[in-house]
Design a protein around this motif. Structure first.
Motif, PDB file in Angstrom:
ATOM      1  N   ALA A 114      -3.391 -23.822 -42.029  1.00 58.45           N
ATOM      2  CA  ALA A 114      -3.873 -23.335 -40.739  1.00 58.45           C
ATOM      3  C   ALA A 114      -5.386 -23.195 -40.707  1.00 58.45           C
ATOM      4  CB  ALA A 114      -3.212 -21.997 -40.410  1.00 58.45           C
ATOM      5  N   ASP A 115      -5.981 -22.791 -41.833  1.00 62.05           N
ATOM      6  CA  ASP A 115      -7.436 -22.617 -41.812  1.00 62.05           C
ATOM      7  C   ASP A 115      -8.193 -23.866 -42.274  1.00 62.05           C
ATOM      8  OD1 ASP A 115      -7.461 -22.613 -44.644  1.00 62.05           O
ATOM      9  OD2 ASP A 115      -7.401 -20.440 -44.756  1.00 62.05           O
ATOM     10  N   GLY A 116      -7.449 -24.958 -42.537  1.00 64.34           N
ATOM     11  CA  GLY A 116      -8.082 -26.241 -42.809  1.00 64.34           C
ATOM     12  C   GLY A 116      -8.550 -26.455 -44.231  1.00 64.34           C
ATOM     13  N   THR A 117      -8.129 -25.601 -45.175  1.00 61.76           N
ATOM     14  CA  THR A 117      -8.611 -25.711 -46.552  1.00 61.76           C
ATOM     15  C   THR A 117      -7.570 -26.276 -47.516  1.00 61.76           C
ATOM     16  OG1 THR A 117      -7.941 -23.431 -47.076  1.00 61.76           O
ATOM     17  CG2 THR A 117     -10.170 -23.770 -46.198  1.00 61.76           C
ATOM     18  N   LEU A 118      -6.388 -26.615 -47.026  1.00 59.94           N
ATOM     19  CA  LEU A 118      -5.306 -27.023 -47.920  1.00 59.94           C
ATOM     20  C   LEU A 118      -5.663 -28.264 -48.730  1.00 59.94           C
ATOM     21  CD1 LEU A 118      -2.406 -26.660 -48.958  1.00 59.94           C
ATOM     22  CD2 LEU A 118      -1.612 -27.979 -46.989  1.00 59.94           C
ATOM     23  N   GLY A 119      -6.407 -29.178 -48.157  1.00 59.92           N
ATOM     24  CA  GLY A 119      -6.736 -30.420 -48.851  1.00 59.92           C
ATOM     25  C   GLY A 119      -7.493 -30.212 -50.140  1.00 59.92           C
ATOM     26  N   GLY A 120      -8.127 -29.065 -50.310  1.00 55.18           N
ATOM     27  CA  GLY A 120      -8.870 -28.789 -51.532  1.00 55.18           C
ATOM     28  C   GLY A 120      -8.033 -28.262 -52.663  1.00 55.18           C
ATOM     29  N   ASP A 121      -6.754 -28.033 -52.446  1.00 49.50           N
ATOM     30  CA  ASP A 121      -5.857 -27.503 -53.474  1.00 49.50           C
ATOM     31  C   ASP A 121      -4.772 -28.541 -53.756  1.00 49.50           C
ATOM     32  OD1 ASP A 121      -3.776 -26.143 -54.892  1.00 49.50           O
ATOM     33  OD2 ASP A 121      -4.477 -24.219 -54.129  1.00 49.50           O
ATOM     34  N   GLY A 122      -4.960 -29.325 -54.840  1.00 48.00           N
ATOM     35  CA  GLY A 122      -4.034 -30.412 -55.125  1.00 48.00           C
ATOM     36  C   GLY A 122      -2.599 -29.980 -55.335  1.00 48.00           C
ATOM     37  N   PRO A 123      -2.317 -29.026 -56.243  1.00 49.20           N
ATOM     38  CA  PRO A 123      -0.930 -28.608 -56.455  1.00 49.20           C
ATOM     39  C   PRO A 123      -0.264 -28.079 -55.192  1.00 49.20           C
ATOM     40  CG  PRO A 123      -2.304 -27.872 -58.277  1.00 49.20           C
ATOM     41  CD  PRO A 123      -3.233 -28.417 -57.226  1.00 49.20           C
ATOM     42  N   LEU A 124      -0.982 -27.247 -54.418  1.00 43.64           N
ATOM     43  CA  LEU A 124      -0.413 -26.695 -53.196  1.00 43.64           C
ATOM     44  C   LEU A 124      -0.205 -27.791 -52.154  1.00 43.64           C
ATOM     45  CD1 LEU A 124       0.395 -23.791 -52.694  1.00 43.64           C
ATOM     46  CD2 LEU A 124      -1.768 -23.426 -51.505  1.00 43.64           C
ATOM     47  N   SER A 125      -1.131 -28.741 -52.094  1.00 46.76           N
ATOM     48  CA  SER A 125      -0.987 -29.864 -51.168  1.00 46.76           C
ATOM     49  C   SER A 125       0.270 -30.668 -51.470  1.00 46.76           C
ATOM     50  CB  SER A 125      -2.205 -30.789 -51.266  1.00 46.76           C
ATOM     51  OG  SER A 125      -3.359 -30.183 -50.754  1.00 46.76           O
ATOM     52  N   ARG A 126       0.538 -30.876 -52.765  1.00 46.43           N
ATOM     53  CA  ARG A 126       1.724 -31.669 -53.132  1.00 46.43           C
ATOM     54  C   ARG A 126       3.016 -30.935 -52.771  1.00 46.43           C
ATOM     55  NH1 ARG A 126      -1.981 -33.110 -57.212  1.00 46.43           N
ATOM     56  NH2 ARG A 126      -1.302 -31.490 -58.672  1.00 46.43           N
ATOM     57  N   ILE A 127       3.018 -29.616 -52.897  1.00 47.17           N
ATOM     58  CA  ILE A 127       4.199 -28.846 -52.491  1.00 47.17           C
ATOM     59  C   ILE A 127       4.417 -28.995 -50.988  1.00 47.17           C
ATOM     60  CG2 ILE A 127       5.147 -26.519 -52.256  1.00 47.17           C
ATOM     61  CD1 ILE A 127       3.692 -25.835 -54.903  1.00 47.17           C
ATOM     62  N   ALA A 128       3.347 -28.888 -50.217  1.00 42.82           N
ATOM     63  CA  ALA A 128       3.460 -29.038 -48.763  1.00 42.82           C
ATOM     64  C   ALA A 128       3.927 -30.435 -48.389  1.00 42.82           C
ATOM     65  CB  ALA A 128       2.104 -28.737 -48.122  1.00 42.82           C
ATOM     66  N   LEU A 129       3.430 -31.440 -49.082  1.00 42.23           N
ATOM     67  CA  LEU A 129       3.805 -32.817 -48.780  1.00 42.23           C
ATOM     68  C   LEU A 129       5.263 -33.069 -49.132  1.00 42.23           C
ATOM     69  CD1 LEU A 129       2.700 -35.430 -47.669  1.00 42.23           C
ATOM     70  CD2 LEU A 129       1.781 -35.967 -49.931  1.00 42.23           C
ATOM     71  N   ARG A 130       5.713 -32.521 -50.261  1.00 45.53           N
ATOM     72  CA  ARG A 130       7.141 -32.661 -50.599  1.00 45.53           C
ATOM     73  C   ARG A 130       8.015 -31.969 -49.554  1.00 45.53           C
ATOM     74  NH1 ARG A 130       5.204 -32.233 -56.146  1.00 45.53           N
ATOM     75  NH2 ARG A 130       5.422 -29.962 -56.082  1.00 45.53           N
ATOM     76  N   HIS A 131       7.554 -30.822 -49.036  1.00 44.04           N
ATOM     77  CA  HIS A 131       8.319 -30.124 -47.998  1.00 44.04           C
ATOM     78  C   HIS A 131       8.402 -30.983 -46.736  1.00 44.04           C
ATOM     79  CE1 HIS A 131       9.716 -26.730 -45.498  1.00 44.04           C
ATOM     80  NE2 HIS A 131       8.911 -27.245 -44.575  1.00 44.04           N
TER      81      HIS A 131
END
Length: 414
Positions: A238-255
């Motif tokens: 929501a705040d536009g910073t997710l792209g900077g966190d690789g592990p968290l980004s991959r969890i979101a993408l798998r979801h």
């Protein structure tokens, strides 16, 4: 309150039901503390002192079960590591602490080395899952003492996108830090599939409530404590910073792929979440979407610029539209006899013909190549159906779908 949520009386009640809290994580089906003589026996085979965090764990419980997600990079792959058991002496399975120590000692004795071996382990197996995944504590004196390592067994070549060589990596600098890495990708109370992380714990708690009197209030509070391990990728999205966190980004993408959510794919791409690189095993995002039947997500990924692997069409397990097949072919997927046969089996003849047309433009052996793959797939499906009909084995497709796929292959012609 002890453990941030429970007082000593409540911790005692949980202990009576086989539940122990350690490093902000839940251990269930927990054993009593490890006796001093057993700790001493383990210490006797180690090259250095047992790490203090491991001793602290064993003084609470000799072992038990845990139920969290764990993803680690190994051999260039994004591996889901199964750490579901803390090894303990007296287990009625092969995964006893004493048994795994004997296994490691035997392997160490046979390993090539210069000079004599002193008979001591430098890495102690403390948990894992059956023969495929193990967790080790480094017990060798030095800078790595106390580090926690994760090992995973490689799978045979026919396993598409699996890691094919054994892998090992450092999980954390100590056991408490390793427990902190354990997390929940999804809310177990809002599961998106039939099998999910948290299922084993919830079933255990239901049984303790129904058959052994665990109070609903204490159970609900324990579940709330357990759910504190859920990751939050929605706030940084929501705040536009997710792209900077690789592990968290991959969890979101798998979801997004698991829920076939094209709109979420668009939102992830808009905040610069990486759409390339391994997402599960060696599979990239488009591989995972196509193989899991997330066709809306697959199309959104391609539109967003995600790469398409040459063999993206070789792991089809649901009816593929000709539009998506054409899109994948236009962005790098190569036509193959395997893709044609899988489309036919899944009830997608239009996509099969489109792929066959593309294949024929580059190859002159289409009829023979298709027939060979079709016959192999038919034999595999017919064998599976025969096994299922005995009632002794199950198959993820079920008897009806196996029969449908067999019929599709038998009646289709190029």
């Amino acid at each position: 309150m002890t453990s941030d949520s429970f007082d000593d009386t409540e911790l005692g009640q949980l202990r009576e039901h086989g539940i122990v809290l350690f490093a902000k994580r839940v251990i269930f089906d927990a054993r009593p503390p490890m006796p001093a003589d057993q700790i001493a026996a383990v210490q006797a085979v180690c090259a250095g002192p047992l790490p203090p965090e491991l001793l602290a764990l064993w003084r609470q419980t000799a072992g038990g079960r845990i139920d969290y997600d764990l993803h680690l990079r190994m051999n260039g792959c994004e591996e889901a590591v199964s750490w579901t058991e803390l090894f303990w002496n007296g287990s009625d399975t092969a995964q006893t602490l004493r048994g795994w120590i004997a296994h490691e000692l035997e392997g160490a004795a046979q390993a090539p080395r210069e000079g004599a071996w002193d008979g001591k382990l430098v890495s102690l197996p403390i948990g894992g899952f059956e023969d495929s995944d193990r967790i080790y504590a480094v017990v060798e004196p030095g800078a790595d003492h106390g580090h926690i390592l994760a090992w995973k067994q490689g799978l045979p070549q026919p396993w598409v996108h699996a890691m094919h060589e054994d892998g090992m990596t450092t999980l954390a600098a100590d056991l408490c830090a390793a427990f902190d890495v354990l997390h929940l990708d999804e809310d177990p109370l809002e599961a998106i599939g039939d099998y999910f992380t948290g299922q084993a714990l919830l079933e255990y708690l239901d049984e303790r409530h129904e058959a052994h009197g665990l109070s609903l209030e204490l159970m609900d509070r324990l579940i709330a404590f357990y759910r504190r391990a859920m990751v939050d990728w929605r706030t940084p999205l929501a705040d536009g910073t997710l792209g900077g966190d690789g592990p968290l980004s991959r969890i979101a993408l798998r979801h997004a792929i698991a829920t076939d959510d094209a709109a979420l794919i668009d939102r992830l791409a808009a905040v610069d979440v990486a759409l390339d690189g391994p997402l599960l095993g060696s599979a990239i995002a488009t591989d995972l979407a196509v193989s899991h039947g997330a066709h809306a997500a697959a199309a959104a990924l391609v539109h967003a610029g995600a790469p398409v692997a040459p063999d993206a069409l070789d792991a089809i397990d649901s009816a593929l539209s000709p539009d998506l097949a054409a899109m994948l072919l236009a962005h790098g997927a190569q036509p193959s006899a395997t893709a044609i046969a899988e489309c036919v089996a899944c009830g997608a003849p239009a996509a099969a013909r489109l792929i066959a047309e593309a294949y024929a433009q580059a190859h002159d052996d289409l009829p023979a190549a298709y027939a060979a793959v079709r016959d192999d797939l038919l034999a595999e499906l017919e064998g599976a159906l025969a096994d299922v009909r005995t009632g002794e084995v199950s198959h993820y497709l079920g008897a009806d779908e196996l029969a449908h796929r067999i019929d599709h292959l038998q009646t289709f012609s190029l």
